[in-house]
Design a protein around this motif. Structure first.
Motif, PDB file in Angstrom:
ATOM      1  N   ASN B  13       0.818  -1.208   0.000  1.00  0.00           N
ATOM      2  CA  ASN B  13       0.000   0.000   0.000  1.00  0.00           C
ATOM      3  C   ASN B  13       0.853   1.260   0.000  1.00  0.00           C
ATOM      4  N   GLU B  14       2.031   1.190   0.627  1.00  0.00           N
ATOM      5  CA  GLU B  14       2.852   2.394   0.802  1.00  0.00           C
ATOM      6  C   GLU B  14       3.393   2.914  -0.527  1.00  0.00           C
ATOM      7  N   ILE B  15       3.508   2.028  -1.513  1.00  0.00           N
ATOM      8  CA  ILE B  15       3.948   2.475  -2.841  1.00  0.00           C
ATOM      9  C   ILE B  15       2.760   3.121  -3.568  1.00  0.00           C
ATOM     10  N   LEU B  16       1.588   2.488  -3.450  1.00  0.00           N
ATOM     11  CA  LEU B  16       0.399   2.985  -4.155  1.00  0.00           C
ATOM     12  C   LEU B  16      -0.097   4.313  -3.592  1.00  0.00           C
ATOM     13  N   SER B  17       0.170   4.555  -2.302  1.00  0.00           N
ATOM     14  CA  SER B  17      -0.273   5.820  -1.714  1.00  0.00           C
ATOM     15  C   SER B  17       0.727   6.932  -1.991  1.00  0.00           C
ATOM     16  N   GLY B  18       1.879   6.599  -2.542  1.00  0.00           N
ATOM     17  CA  GLY B  18       2.899   7.606  -2.811  1.00  0.00           C
ATOM     18  C   GLY B  18       3.773   7.917  -1.607  1.00  0.00           C
ATOM     19  N   ARG B  19       3.551   7.202  -0.493  1.00  0.00           N
ATOM     20  CA  ARG B  19       4.372   7.400   0.710  1.00  0.00           C
ATOM     21  C   ARG B  19       5.822   7.055   0.444  1.00  0.00           C
ATOM     22  N   THR B  20       6.018   5.979  -0.293  1.00  0.00           N
ATOM     23  CA  THR B  20       7.345   5.423  -0.498  1.00  0.00           C
ATOM     24  C   THR B  20       7.599   5.297  -1.987  1.00  0.00           C
ATOM     25  N   GLN B  21       8.802   5.684  -2.397  1.00  0.00           N
ATOM     26  CA  GLN B  21       9.173   5.481  -3.796  1.00  0.00           C
ATOM     27  C   GLN B  21       9.844   4.118  -3.928  1.00  0.00           C
TER      28      GLN B  21
END
Lengths: 249, 249
Positions: B13-21
């Motif tokens: 989820n953290e990639i899809l939310s833009g939190r993490t590259q």
């Protein structure tokens, strides 16, 4: 109301070969969060016509919005526009307004065939503009086609996304605990997730140089629940004697 | 002989939310290039059981190798291992060797249920080791499951990829032209691609601060053709009065 969903299709051999690190997903994800559209999947595929067509046809009925990047320049490997036309069973036609705009940019005689290709879209497409390049992207049905070059992609996203139908924006709250192991907070976090089933509670180990720890994140479309869960997350960290830190460490 | 193919499924989820590259694709792509395995697709999907199962079952028969990252830690959102077991119709069982190794790392009484979860794999799985974490990834059939944390992922890739069946490594040659527009070299590049149909010739605009231009890349599994095409690419740039520059600008 469930948020509208999106899939981002990155078209580019250069990402798959490891030559280039994708920087566009983060940009699109943030813009969509603000607009209340949920990025549910990304795919990276090569610049191969059959792969573009099959991926597009697999995805375009599953998600409300399809965004693509890459393959709309003037060279032989830029086959996104014609592949999308094929996928939709539409002819590729010259977009007169774009043709005229492009023609003005080049010295007489240098608006060659390769450059003219950038004005050809699937029939009925509307241009997606940017501050940086005269050559636009385009939208057709629920498909939004943008450039791969990060600065142009970013500018197109800025132009396009606020024009899409707006949903409830995603709310997010993060607490960071330094030197905290995920396994120390797994149990209370599981309980909290059970209490807030509509939220997405995540636990993400981070490492930034010497700094290590865990980020606990509450996300959802109901602002009050996110606030409440955020307070409880802070307590979880305090209960294991960590000092909770808000915002990016 | 066609190279073996791979798909990389990023679960997070953290990639899809833009939190993490995402930083893992580049690492995996480079390692696979050296081993002669072609990364043909990547997907990023959320930490949702049904999505992991359907994506895995869609992909595992299409590609020779499936690599995944993320979701093998100790918290409630770490559901990769059990979802993969479900996708394959296998029970999740305790991997005794891993259980014993993990148990030794924790003080007596603190090897809690959350931590024990990291020793449970689909039946028949083999561990994927790393220099950084005692908790391993695992492989089962043609699926290779690794951690999402970049340092651990990197270490697992270093351990795993050289152990996979080796194909012909991918050869690649790049020439950079500053202040060159793609549209100026599109025509001769198309002709060159027609002469070398087994190679993948790409044209990639780049921008690094003030420096802008285009990178022309020849890639393929036949070293001699890549060398020949590389010389011709250099000529294409010289013919438009650009100074070809080899290597990353």
């Amino acid at each position: 109301m469930a948020p509208q969903t999106a899939c981002f299709i990155v078209i580019g051999n250069e990402i798959l070969s490891g030559r280039t690190q994708d920087a566009n997903t983060v940009v699109l994800a943030h813009a969509l969060n603000c607009q209340g559209i949920k990025l549910e999947e990304t795919r990276t595929i090569p610049d191969i016509r059959e792969r573009i067509i099959s991926t597009l046809n697999e995805c375009r009925t599953r998600f409300d919005f399809i965004f693509t990047s890459g393959g709309i320049g003037p060279t032989h490997d830029d086959i996104t526009s014609s592949s999308i036309a094929d996928a939709l069973g539409l002819p590729l036609t010259c977009h007169e307004e774009t043709f005229t705009l492009l023609e003005k940019c080049f010295e007489p005689g240098s608006f060659n065939k390769a450059r003219q290709r950038m004005a050809w879209f699937p029939q009925g497409a509307e241009p997606i503009k940017s501050d940086i390049s005269v050559a636009p992207g385009f939208s057709i049905k629920n498909i939004y086609v943008m450039a791969g070059v990060p600065s142009i992609f970013h500018s197109m996203v800025n132009w396009l996304v606020p024009r899409l139908p707006k949903g409830k924006p995603l709310q997010s709250l993060s607490w960071y605990g330094f030197n905290v192991y995920e396994s120390s907070i797994a149990e209370p976090l599981t309980k909290l997730q059970e209490e807030y089933p509509t939220l997405d509670l995540g636990s993400y180990p981070f490492e930034k140089g010497e700094k290590k720890g865990v980020a606990l994140v509450a996300k959802g479309y109901d602002a009050q629940s996110v606030q409440e869960a955020g307070k409880r997350i802070k307590l979880i960290l305090q209960n294991i004697k960590a000092t909770p830190f808000e915002g990016d460490p």
